[in-house]
Design a protein around this motif. Structure first.
Motif, PDB file in Angstrom:
ATOM      1  N   UNK A 137      98.254  20.477   8.134  1.00 56.21           N
ATOM      2  CA  UNK A 137      99.161  19.499   8.737  1.00 56.21           C
ATOM      3  C   UNK A 137      99.203  18.223   7.907  1.00 56.21           C
ATOM      4  N   UNK A 138      98.030  17.783   7.439  1.00 56.36           N
ATOM      5  CA  UNK A 138      97.979  16.557   6.645  1.00 56.36           C
ATOM      6  C   UNK A 138      98.771  16.743   5.349  1.00 56.36           C
ATOM      7  N   UNK A 186      94.255  21.458  10.461  1.00 58.67           N
ATOM      8  CA  UNK A 186      94.300  20.006  10.247  1.00 58.67           C
ATOM      9  C   UNK A 186      94.655  19.697   8.795  1.00 58.67           C
ATOM     10  N   UNK A 218     102.362  16.664   6.097  1.00 56.25           N
ATOM     11  CA  UNK A 218     102.816  15.355   6.546  1.00 56.25           C
ATOM     12  C   UNK A 218     102.911  14.355   5.398  1.00 56.25           C
ATOM     13  N   UNK A 219     101.967  14.393   4.470  1.00 55.56           N
ATOM     14  CA  UNK A 219     101.941  13.410   3.388  1.00 55.56           C
ATOM     15  C   UNK A 219     102.856  13.842   2.245  1.00 55.56           C
TER      16      UNK A 219
END
Lengths: 416, 289
Positions: A200-201, A197, A204-205
């Protein structure tokens, strides 16, 4: 209340020793060994030899730059040492507390990003992006520095955050997991999922974290005017000293009362709980300490590698750590560290030639399966049992009597 | 309406692939308690087997399904005999050992078949698209959906109505008692593992025309499949069916409203919370312990 609890630990150990006559019922080899060594009065002597051994290895590591001036090699070895430190952190939670953290790279990565953010902001006066923003933010049309970046202007904050933030995250996760009495395989899976998680964050950011590219083009780490060059002996010493300190700190923790309770939890969680200890609290404690060490390792990795990347929080790295620790011996801090040095060292040496690079992964997989099957305690465990065998062959007939059933117990364990 | 239907169909399609992959994992985990991290690599091997049979022997995908199942079942049987059998009492170590096997399988494929992406042809007869309530969907995806349901029904039938299934359930409930009644637990475990591996191979072969085939393709599947198993509860096949439906629709829906990455992160978070509060899964078989 806690005072009462104190006296219970030796009692528990004693009871275990007295009640169990049949060797096949001796579930716990470690505890048996402890009991025997206490009886023979050599527990303290053993601790002393352990400290001497640790000190010798650390000294050897610290002496490397005296004989080696090649900047490239020093950088490579510093990297291996960072992995060694990461292995120590996992050994603490997996080997000593029985918490298999499949997401050890999560805290490593967080530490690494903290350092990278701090070092990135250092470059701003020099590189001058628009309005003093890091370059990748400019590319992503970010107009002002996000609030969580600003404190990283302070190097002190950056360094503290690299240790405390991973510890805090781990404490939070640990509170969530251990208060719910989630154990074993499920706890392992949660750590793995949590890491994915976070990764991924971060990917993504992109505007705030650099996304896939990570944070590159960093300034150099310096303390009070002294600059640590990634390709020089200064960084190597930095890593080696940090490693020595954490190694002894971790050793002290395992010898402390809390450390003993944590090991008791690993072996018989319910029994410790029935004695009135807050099992979850001790687990959270060791989990956070482990995370803090991993965070420190992550920071050093950024210093040595000069970038931070989302792969630092990846599943491959995380599982590699597990391999190192398993090969070296999860229940020995020094073993785990040497496991990391050996595996990454061999990997590094073999991957220089084209043919071995491909087969190496294959060999490592095989090696790993074999270690799991035949050497559950790793190389350190194999050495320890060898040492015990020698010890037994020396005079002391009284000791031989005690040692014999242990060997039997182990045999039964391994044939199960 | 059209968007709604196509949204549902996307979810179902994701769900059916999840079901295919998770079925093998669920059986293995439910019966033997082994978390098979090499499951994704079984899927990958299945996909490569499909590619190999197609390029080397010109075998169509549909015709190669049975050989692939047998091949992977044999592989699973070997793995069980050589490694897993010795680790039933050390559940954490099975994670490590199966992961090591996965790494080896990945690297072996990379060395023999190369690291580049491979493509498998879709069967000719299923390559057109079908109109459902105004929304179009590829016939092949529908085929996978029905085949997944068919395979599920088959597994369910075996579990429920054959003497093998009866033994299986007996061992799952109480291995010691079952063994004392003359059930050979070791053999049942081995067949279960082989069957699960065969299923994974089928899953890999079936998804191979939809996605590119690469040595790393397994890793994403094993995580998703594991989530399905955890959500569904480890003891119930129906739970696996329901949870792959739920997760399929959920990730389809989330991917529609936000982006793929965040959807994935949210699903993972949901799973973490679920494990914490309901480690036995959403759907549990009522079994007297």
């Amino acid at each position: 209340m806690s005072n009462q609890g104190n006296n219970r630990v030796p009692e528990q150990i004693q009871e275990k020793g007295v009640a169990v006559f049949r060797p096949e019922l001796r579930e716990n080899e470690e505890l048996e060994r402890f009991r025997v060594s206490v009886k023979n009065g050599n527990a303290l002597a053993r601790t002393k030899t352990e400290i001497a051994l640790y000190a010798a290895v650390c000294l050897a590591i610290l002496l490397v730059p005296v004989f080696l001036q090649d900047a490239f090699l020093l950088n490579k070895y510093a990297r291996y040492l960072v992995f060694g430190m990461l292995a120590v952190s996992l050994s603490l939670s997996w080997g000593y507390a029985g918490i298999l953290n499949l997401g050890q790279a999560m805290t490593f990565g967080i530490g690494s990003y903290c350092m990278a953010m701090m070092l990135k902001l250092k470059t701003i006066p020099v590189h001058t992006g628009a309005d003093g923003l890091p370059d990748f933010m400019v590319w992503n049309n970010v107009t002002e520095l996000p609030w969580f970046w600003t404190p990283f202007y302070s190097p002190l904050f950056g360094v503290l955050a690299g240790i405390l933030l991973p510890a805090g995250v781990a404490a939070l996760l640990g509170w969530f997991v251990f208060k719910g009495r989630v154990t074993g395989v499920y706890a392992a899976i949660i750590t793995l999922a949590a890491m994915v998680v976070v990764q991924l964050v971060i990917i993504d950011q992109q505007a705030f974290t650099g996304g896939f590219n990570g944070i590159t083009d960093l300034g150099q780490f310096d303390v009070a005017g002294f600059t640590f060059d990634a390709y020089g002996s200064s960084s190597y010493y930095l890593v080696a000293i940090c490693l020595t300190v954490t190694l002894f700190l971790a050793l002290a923790i395992t010898k402390s009362k809390a450390g003993l309770i944590v090991q008791a939890i690993r072996d018989q969680e319910d029994r410790v709980r029935f004695f009135g200890y807050d099992v979850a609290l001790y687990k959270i404690f060791i989990f956070s300490v482990s995370a803090a060490i991993a965070g420190l390792a992550g920071m050093l990795y950024t210093v040595v590698m000069e970038f931070a990347s989302p792969t630092f929080l990846g599943v491959p790295l995380s599982l590699s750590v597990v391999i190192w620790v398993a090969v070296g011996g999860r229940q020995s801090l020094l073993g785990a560290m040497l496991g990391a040095l050996i595996v990454t060292g061999v990997q590094g040496a073999l991957s220089e030639s084209e043919t071995f690079l491909d087969t190496w992964t294959l060999i490592m997989g095989l090696l790993f399966v074999l270690v799991v099957l035949f050497l559950p305690q790793g190389i350190a465990g194999a050495f320890a049992s060898l040492a015990r065998r020698f010890e037994r062959q020396r005079p002391a007939p009284k000791q031989a009597q005690h040692a014999e059933p242990i060997a039997n117990g182990r045999e039964i364990e391994s044939t199960r | 309406m059209e968007i709604f239907v196509s949204q549902i169909m996307t979810g179902l399609s994701i769900g059916s692939i999840l079901l295919l992959v998770a079925l093998g994992l669920a059986i293995i985990y439910g019966v033997t308690g082994v978390i098979n991290l090499a499951h994704g690599e079984f899927v990958m091997l299945g996909a490569y087997a499909a590619w190999f049979l197609q390029t080397q022997f010109g075998l169509g995908l549909l015709a190669s399904l049975v050989p692939i199942f047998l091949l992977l079942a044999l592989f699973g049987w070997l793995i069980e005999t050589l490694v897993i059998r010795h680790l039933y009492d050390r559940p954490l170590d099975t994670i490590l050992a199966t992961w090591g096997i996965g790494v080896m399988a990945q690297q072996a494929i990379r060395l023999t078949a190369g690291g580049e992406l491979r493509y498998v042809q879709m069967p000719e007869s299923l390559s057109q698209s079908v109109n459902i309530l105004g929304a179009t969907d590829s016939a092949y995806r529908l085929f996978i959906l029905f085949l997944a349901l068919g395979l599920f029904a088959l597994t369910w039938g075996i579990y429920r109505y054959t003497s093998f299934g009866l033994k299986l359930r007996a061992i799952t409930q109480n291995r010691a008692v079952a063994s004392s009644f003359g059930i050979n637990a070791g053999r049942i475990y081995r067949s279960t593992f082989a069957y699960g591996a065969g299923m994974a191979g089928l899953a890999g072969a079936l998804v191979s025309p939809l996605k590119s085939v690469s040595p790393e393709m397994g890793t994403t599947y094993v995580v998703d499949a594991f989530m399905v198993v955890v959500l569904g509860g480890t003891q119930s096949l129906m739970g696996t069916l329901a949870s792959s439906g739920i997760l399929g629709e959920l990730s389809g829906y989330l991917a529609f409203y936000s982006n793929d990455t965040i959807a994935k992160a949210l699903v993972l978070l949901a799973i973490v919370v679920l494990i914490r509060f309901r480690p036995q899964g959403l759907f549990t078989a009522r079994v007297r312990a």
